[in-house]
Write a protein that holds these residues in place. Structure first.
Motif, PDB file in Angstrom:
ATOM      1  N   HIS A  72       0.861  -1.184   0.000  1.00  0.00           N
ATOM      2  CA  HIS A  72       0.000   0.000   0.000  1.00  0.00           C
ATOM      3  C   HIS A  72       0.894   1.230   0.000  1.00  0.00           C
ATOM      4  O   HIS A  72       1.952   1.228   0.646  1.00  0.00           O
ATOM      5  N   VAL A  73       0.466   2.281  -0.726  1.00  0.00           N
ATOM      6  CA  VAL A  73       1.300   3.488  -0.824  1.00  0.00           C
ATOM      7  C   VAL A  73       0.493   4.758  -0.604  1.00  0.00           C
ATOM      8  O   VAL A  73      -0.719   4.795  -0.816  1.00  0.00           O
ATOM      9  N   GLU A  74       1.232   5.772  -0.209  1.00  0.00           N
ATOM     10  CA  GLU A  74       0.741   7.157  -0.190  1.00  0.00           C
ATOM     11  C   GLU A  74       1.397   7.832  -1.384  1.00  0.00           C
ATOM     12  O   GLU A  74       2.631   7.777  -1.542  1.00  0.00           O
ATOM     13  N   VAL A  75       0.601   8.446  -2.246  1.00  0.00           N
ATOM     14  CA  VAL A  75       1.129   9.096  -3.450  1.00  0.00           C
ATOM     15  C   VAL A  75       1.575  10.510  -3.089  1.00  0.00           C
ATOM     16  O   VAL A  75       0.804  11.292  -2.536  1.00  0.00           O
ATOM     17  N   ASP A  76       2.842  10.833  -3.384  1.00  0.00           N
ATOM     18  CA  ASP A  76       3.397  12.151  -3.060  1.00  0.00           C
ATOM     19  C   ASP A  76       3.193  13.166  -4.179  1.00  0.00           C
ATOM     20  O   ASP A  76       2.466  14.116  -4.024  1.00  0.00           O
ATOM     21  N   GLU A  77       3.889  12.970  -5.303  1.00  0.00           N
ATOM     22  CA  GLU A  77       3.819  13.960  -6.374  1.00  0.00           C
ATOM     23  C   GLU A  77       4.140  13.359  -7.729  1.00  0.00           C
ATOM     24  O   GLU A  77       4.818  12.338  -7.828  1.00  0.00           O
ATOM     25  N   LEU A  78       3.661  14.032  -8.767  1.00  0.00           N
ATOM     26  CA  LEU A  78       3.978  13.675 -10.140  1.00  0.00           C
ATOM     27  C   LEU A  78       5.448  14.006 -10.391  1.00  0.00           C
ATOM     28  O   LEU A  78       5.883  15.123 -10.130  1.00  0.00           O
ATOM     29  N   THR A  79       6.214  13.029 -10.875  1.00  0.00           N
ATOM     30  CA  THR A  79       7.638  13.271 -11.136  1.00  0.00           C
ATOM     31  C   THR A  79       7.992  13.208 -12.613  1.00  0.00           C
ATOM     32  O   THR A  79       9.089  13.607 -12.990  1.00  0.00           O
ATOM     33  N   ARG A 131      12.897   6.678 -15.164  1.00  0.00           N
ATOM     34  CA  ARG A 131      11.709   7.073 -14.401  1.00  0.00           C
ATOM     35  C   ARG A 131      12.004   7.050 -12.908  1.00  0.00           C
ATOM     36  O   ARG A 131      11.563   7.930 -12.165  1.00  0.00           O
ATOM     37  N   PHE A 132      12.740   6.046 -12.460  1.00  0.00           N
ATOM     38  CA  PHE A 132      13.153   5.986 -11.060  1.00  0.00           C
ATOM     39  C   PHE A 132      14.091   7.137 -10.734  1.00  0.00           C
ATOM     40  O   PHE A 132      13.924   7.838  -9.741  1.00  0.00           O
ATOM     41  N   LEU A 133      15.111   7.312 -11.582  1.00  0.00           N
ATOM     42  CA  LEU A 133      16.127   8.316 -11.314  1.00  0.00           C
ATOM     43  C   LEU A 133      15.542   9.725 -11.371  1.00  0.00           C
ATOM     44  O   LEU A 133      15.895  10.583 -10.558  1.00  0.00           O
ATOM     45  N   ASP A 134      14.617   9.973 -12.307  1.00  0.00           N
ATOM     46  CA  ASP A 134      13.943  11.274 -12.377  1.00  0.00           C
ATOM     47  C   ASP A 134      13.159  11.550 -11.092  1.00  0.00           C
ATOM     48  O   ASP A 134      13.130  12.672 -10.599  1.00  0.00           O
ATOM     49  N   ALA A 135      12.518  10.522 -10.551  1.00  0.00           N
ATOM     50  CA  ALA A 135      11.705  10.697  -9.341  1.00  0.00           C
ATOM     51  C   ALA A 135      12.565  11.050  -8.134  1.00  0.00           C
ATOM     52  O   ALA A 135      12.081  11.674  -7.188  1.00  0.00           O
ATOM     53  N   GLY A 138      14.371  15.324  -7.716  1.00  0.00           N
ATOM     54  CA  GLY A 138      13.684  16.508  -7.195  1.00  0.00           C
ATOM     55  C   GLY A 138      13.553  17.656  -8.175  1.00  0.00           C
ATOM     56  O   GLY A 138      13.144  18.751  -7.788  1.00  0.00           O
ATOM     57  N   ALA A 139      13.893  17.458  -9.431  1.00  0.00           N
ATOM     58  CA  ALA A 139      13.860  18.545 -10.417  1.00  0.00           C
ATOM     59  C   ALA A 139      12.665  18.447 -11.354  1.00  0.00           C
ATOM     60  O   ALA A 139      12.595  19.193 -12.314  1.00  0.00           O
ATOM     61  N   GLY A 140      11.749  17.555 -11.093  1.00  0.00           N
ATOM     62  CA  GLY A 140      10.634  17.303 -12.008  1.00  0.00           C
ATOM     63  C   GLY A 140       9.470  18.229 -11.796  1.00  0.00           C
ATOM     64  O   GLY A 140       9.576  19.175 -11.029  1.00  0.00           O
ATOM     65  N   PRO A 141       8.389  17.982 -12.498  1.00  0.00           N
ATOM     66  CA  PRO A 141       8.226  16.782 -13.307  1.00  0.00           C
ATOM     67  C   PRO A 141       8.982  16.866 -14.635  1.00  0.00           C
ATOM     68  O   PRO A 141       9.058  17.916 -15.252  1.00  0.00           O
ATOM     69  N   HIS A 142       9.525  15.732 -15.010  1.00  0.00           N
ATOM     70  CA  HIS A 142      10.247  15.600 -16.274  1.00  0.00           C
ATOM     71  C   HIS A 142       9.255  15.201 -17.361  1.00  0.00           C
ATOM     72  O   HIS A 142       8.256  14.549 -17.077  1.00  0.00           O
TER      73      HIS A 142
END
Length: 155
Positions: A72-79, A131-135, A138-142
Motif C-alpha cells: 500500500h502506498v501514499e502518493v506524493d507527487e507527479l515526477t 523514471r526511477f532516477l527522475d523521481a 527533485g527537479a521534475g516533473p520531467h
C-alpha cells in the motif's frame, strides 16, 4: 459510390489514439526502490498499469502498486510524463511512500524486490530506469519521449 463523412467523424479518424498508464516510484526510508519483474516479458520495471476511465491518476497508482506488489502506498507527487511514441502510451509517474502491506507476486509480476538506485540503473532498460532516477532528483516533473527502447531527444 460517394462516401460522406461529417466533420466530427473525419476529425475522429485523424485523431491519434493514446492510452494513459500510471506508475509508482515507491521509495522506502532506506532509499531502496520497489521493483517488479514483469510476468509477460521478464523485464524489471516499476509497478504500474493502465488508468481506468473513471479513475483519478493517484487512485490508479495506489491500485496498480497494490495489485502488482501487495504494498500500500501514499502518493506524493507527479515526477514525470513519459510517452512511448511507438505504442502511443503516455505514462504518468508518481513518487510514493510505502504505508503497509507485504511484498507478494501477482499475475502480472513474477518477483517483487527493493533495489538501490545503482541496482535499478544496472538491471533495467534505460526508458524505465530513468523514471526511477527522475523521481529521485527533485527537479521534475520531467517530460520525456522514447521509442520503447531508447529515449528520444526533445524537439
Amino acid at each position: 459510390m460517394l462516401l460522406y463523412m461529417s466533420n466530427s467523424a473525419a476529425e475522429a479518424q485523424s485523431t491519434p489514439l493514446h492510452s494513459v498508464s500510471v506508475a509508482g516510484v515507491v521509495v522506502r526510508e532506506d532509499g531502496k526502490l520497489l521493483t517488479i519483474r514483469r510476468a509477460d516479458n521478464g523485464a524489471w520495471e516499476l509497478p504500474g498499469g493502465v488508468l481506468e476511465l473513471d479513475e483519478a491518476p493517484e487512485a490508479g497508482v495506489r491500485r496498480e502498486v497494490w495489485e502488482e506488489t501487495g504494498i500500500h502506498v501514499e502518493v506524493d507527487e507527479l515526477t514525470g510524463v513519459y510517452k512511448n511514441t511507438t505504442r502511443g502510451i503516455v505514462a504518468l509517474v508518481f513518487r510514493c511512500k510505502p504505508t503497509g502491506g507485504e511484498e507478494r507476486t501477482s499475475r502480472e509480476s513474477t518477483a517483487v524486490t527493493w533495489l538501490t538506485p545503482d541496482e535499478v540503473a544496472e538491471s533495467m532498460a534505460e526508458v524505465y530506469a530513468v523514471r526511477f532516477l527522475d523521481a529521485l532528483d527533485g527537479a521534475g516533473p520531467h517530460v520525456r519521449s522514447h521509442d520503447g527502447k531508447r529515449l528520444t531527444p526533445a524537439r
